[in-house]
Motif scaffolding. Structure first.
Motif, PDB file in Angstrom:
ATOM      1  N   LEU A  85     -21.803  50.579  83.024  1.00 29.01           N
ATOM      2  CA  LEU A  85     -20.946  50.119  81.936  1.00 29.01           C
ATOM      3  C   LEU A  85     -19.568  50.749  82.020  1.00 29.01           C
ATOM      4  O   LEU A  85     -19.403  51.860  82.520  1.00 29.01           O
ATOM      5  CB  LEU A  85     -21.590  50.442  80.587  1.00 29.01           C
ATOM      6  N   VAL A  86     -18.576  50.012  81.498  1.00 31.17           N
ATOM      7  CA  VAL A  86     -17.193  50.476  81.484  1.00 31.17           C
ATOM      8  C   VAL A  86     -16.615  50.194  80.102  1.00 31.17           C
ATOM      9  O   VAL A  86     -16.693  49.064  79.611  1.00 31.17           O
ATOM     10  CB  VAL A  86     -16.349  49.728  82.551  1.00 31.17           C
ATOM     11  N   ALA A  87     -16.044  51.195  79.453  1.00 31.47           N
ATOM     12  CA  ALA A  87     -15.295  50.984  78.216  1.00 31.47           C
ATOM     13  C   ALA A  87     -13.921  50.466  78.614  1.00 31.47           C
ATOM     14  O   ALA A  87     -13.367  50.866  79.646  1.00 31.47           O
ATOM     15  CB  ALA A  87     -15.175  52.289  77.440  1.00 31.47           C
ATOM     16  N   ILE A  88     -13.366  49.568  77.798  1.00 33.90           N
ATOM     17  CA  ILE A  88     -12.100  48.929  78.162  1.00 33.90           C
ATOM     18  C   ILE A  88     -11.172  48.885  76.952  1.00 33.90           C
ATOM     19  O   ILE A  88     -11.612  48.649  75.827  1.00 33.90           O
ATOM     20  CB  ILE A  88     -12.351  47.509  78.733  1.00 33.90           C
ATOM     21  N   ASP A  89      -9.908  49.140  77.187  1.00 31.52           N
ATOM     22  CA  ASP A  89      -8.893  49.047  76.143  1.00 31.52           C
ATOM     23  C   ASP A  89      -8.869  47.619  75.588  1.00 31.52           C
ATOM     24  O   ASP A  89      -8.900  46.642  76.344  1.00 31.52           O
ATOM     25  CB  ASP A  89      -7.532  49.402  76.744  1.00 31.52           C
ATOM     26  N   LYS A  90      -8.820  47.481  74.261  1.00 32.34           N
ATOM     27  CA  LYS A  90      -8.896  46.157  73.645  1.00 32.34           C
ATOM     28  C   LYS A  90      -7.765  45.236  74.105  1.00 32.34           C
ATOM     29  O   LYS A  90      -8.002  44.069  74.412  1.00 32.34           O
ATOM     30  CB  LYS A  90      -8.889  46.250  72.127  1.00 32.34           C
ATOM     31  N   TYR A  91      -6.523  45.711  74.152  1.00 33.43           N
ATOM     32  CA  TYR A  91      -5.418  44.840  74.551  1.00 33.43           C
ATOM     33  C   TYR A  91      -5.580  44.374  75.995  1.00 33.43           C
ATOM     34  O   TYR A  91      -5.249  43.249  76.335  1.00 33.43           O
ATOM     35  CB  TYR A  91      -4.063  45.515  74.348  1.00 33.43           C
ATOM     36  N   PHE A  92      -6.108  45.234  76.833  1.00 34.19           N
ATOM     37  CA  PHE A  92      -6.360  44.867  78.218  1.00 34.19           C
ATOM     38  C   PHE A  92      -7.428  43.779  78.271  1.00 34.19           C
ATOM     39  O   PHE A  92      -7.296  42.789  78.988  1.00 34.19           O
ATOM     40  CB  PHE A  92      -6.781  46.108  79.008  1.00 34.19           C
ATOM     41  N   LEU A  93      -8.484  43.943  77.486  1.00 35.23           N
ATOM     42  CA  LEU A  93      -9.545  42.937  77.417  1.00 35.23           C
ATOM     43  C   LEU A  93      -9.001  41.596  76.916  1.00 35.23           C
ATOM     44  O   LEU A  93      -9.308  40.542  77.483  1.00 35.23           O
ATOM     45  CB  LEU A  93     -10.674  43.415  76.503  1.00 35.23           C
ATOM     46  N   VAL A  94      -8.181  41.626  75.878  1.00 35.07           N
ATOM     47  CA  VAL A  94      -7.584  40.390  75.340  1.00 35.07           C
ATOM     48  C   VAL A  94      -6.764  39.691  76.419  1.00 35.07           C
ATOM     49  O   VAL A  94      -6.836  38.474  76.578  1.00 35.07           O
ATOM     50  CB  VAL A  94      -6.739  40.686  74.080  1.00 35.07           C
ATOM     51  N   GLN A  95      -6.002  40.472  77.184  1.00 35.91           N
ATOM     52  CA  GLN A  95      -5.217  39.890  78.280  1.00 35.91           C
ATOM     53  C   GLN A  95      -6.130  39.269  79.334  1.00 35.91           C
ATOM     54  O   GLN A  95      -5.874  38.169  79.807  1.00 35.91           O
ATOM     55  CB  GLN A  95      -4.341  40.961  78.932  1.00 35.91           C
ATOM     56  N   ILE A 120      -8.116  53.629  85.494  1.00 36.48           N
ATOM     57  CA  ILE A 120      -8.982  54.733  85.070  1.00 36.48           C
ATOM     58  C   ILE A 120      -8.142  55.945  84.647  1.00 36.48           C
ATOM     59  O   ILE A 120      -8.365  56.520  83.575  1.00 36.48           O
ATOM     60  CB  ILE A 120      -9.977  55.109  86.187  1.00 36.48           C
ATOM     61  N   SER A 121      -7.161  56.315  85.442  1.00 40.15           N
ATOM     62  CA  SER A 121      -6.354  57.509  85.110  1.00 40.15           C
ATOM     63  C   SER A 121      -5.547  57.306  83.825  1.00 40.15           C
ATOM     64  O   SER A 121      -5.291  58.267  83.105  1.00 40.15           O
ATOM     65  CB  SER A 121      -5.435  57.889  86.272  1.00 40.15           C
ATOM     66  N   ARG A 122      -5.175  56.075  83.521  1.00 41.36           N
ATOM     67  CA  ARG A 122      -4.451  55.773  82.273  1.00 41.36           C
ATOM     68  C   ARG A 122      -5.400  55.544  81.099  1.00 41.36           C
ATOM     69  O   ARG A 122      -4.963  55.245  80.015  1.00 41.36           O
ATOM     70  CB  ARG A 122      -3.588  54.531  82.464  1.00 41.36           C
ATOM     71  N   ARG A 123      -6.699  55.656  81.377  1.00 45.12           N
ATOM     72  CA  ARG A 123      -7.749  55.483  80.371  1.00 45.12           C
ATOM     73  C   ARG A 123      -7.746  54.083  79.759  1.00 45.12           C
ATOM     74  O   ARG A 123      -8.117  53.887  78.614  1.00 45.12           O
ATOM     75  CB  ARG A 123      -7.688  56.577  79.319  1.00 45.12           C
ATOM     76  N   ILE A 124      -7.332  53.104  80.553  1.00 47.24           N
ATOM     77  CA  ILE A 124      -7.456  51.702  80.155  1.00 47.24           C
ATOM     78  C   ILE A 124      -8.886  51.262  80.412  1.00 47.24           C
ATOM     79  O   ILE A 124      -9.459  50.484  79.664  1.00 47.24           O
ATOM     80  CB  ILE A 124      -6.421  50.845  80.905  1.00 47.24           C
ATOM     81  N   LEU A 125      -9.477  51.797  81.475  1.00 46.32           N
ATOM     82  CA  LEU A 125     -10.900  51.627  81.773  1.00 46.32           C
ATOM     83  C   LEU A 125     -11.539  53.004  81.817  1.00 46.32           C
ATOM     84  O   LEU A 125     -10.955  53.936  82.383  1.00 46.32           O
ATOM     85  CB  LEU A 125     -11.103  50.949  83.135  1.00 46.32           C
ATOM     86  N   ILE A 126     -12.722  53.103  81.222  1.00 48.62           N
ATOM     87  CA  ILE A 126     -13.441  54.375  81.246  1.00 48.62           C
ATOM     88  C   ILE A 126     -14.857  54.099  81.727  1.00 48.62           C
ATOM     89  O   ILE A 126     -15.709  53.641  80.961  1.00 48.62           O
ATOM     90  CB  ILE A 126     -13.451  55.043  79.856  1.00 48.62           C
ATOM     91  N   PRO A 127     -15.116  54.348  83.028  1.00 50.21           N
ATOM     92  CA  PRO A 127     -16.458  54.093  83.559  1.00 50.21           C
ATOM     93  C   PRO A 127     -17.451  55.136  83.044  1.00 50.21           C
ATOM     94  O   PRO A 127     -17.115  56.308  82.912  1.00 50.21           O
ATOM     95  CB  PRO A 127     -16.298  54.213  85.068  1.00 50.21           C
TER      96      PRO A 127
END
Length: 152
Positions: free
Chosen positions: A34-44, A21-28
């Motif tokens: 719902l949670v927004a998620i960084d695309k590369y993180f989702l792909v992983q 969350i603090s790195r803004r990879i996940l944004i609740p």
């Protein structure tokens, strides 16, 4: 740039939820679950799951000649690699999916009307050009089929 975002090929580190969350990879969301998620993180996260989907390389090259050219030009190693890293998220079909015409037209009256107006030749044509991308099922109980697991 955040090291987790720098390369979708890197192994995913085990990180505390608060760090994501603090790195803004996940944004609740503050209002929903719902949670927004960084695309590369989702792909992983989805990589192992997507790699299990049945894949027909010959058909994929036929359907997507841009990918055949990308492989020939060395821009991507294999069609399967493209599908796992990008094609799945670009709404590309991994193999030929046959539509149950009667079911599809009954399930989607808007498509039935479009076929009657000759905007599409058939339910199959609609599914291949728009329906798959829209998340429409080609037949009752549809799910992408699994093949042999293949990990990069």
């Amino acid at each position: 740039m955040n090291e987790m975002r720098s390369s979708p090929d890197r192994a995913l580190p085990v990180t505390p939820f608060g760090s994501l969350i603090s790195r803004r990879i996940l944004i609740p969301s503050e209002r929903t679950n719902l949670v927004a998620i960084d695309k590369y993180f989702l792909v992983q996260l989805l990589g192992a799951h997507v790699s299990r989907i049945r894949f027909d390389e010959g058909w994929y090259f036929w359907k997507y000649p841009d990918i055949m050219k990308a492989v020939e030009d060395g821009k991507v190693d294999t069609a399967r690699d493209h599908y796992i890293a990008d094609g799945y998220y670009e709404h590309r079909m991994p193999y030929q999916i046959t539509v149950d015409e009667g079911w599809y037209l009954h399930q989607y009256p808007d498509v039935s009307a479009a076929v009657q107006r000759t905007e599409f030749e058939s339910a199959q044509m609609h599914f291949e050009t728009a329906g798959f991308r829209e998340g429409r099922d080609p037949y009752a109980g549809f799910s992408l089929e699994y093949g042999e697991p293949q990990y990069a």
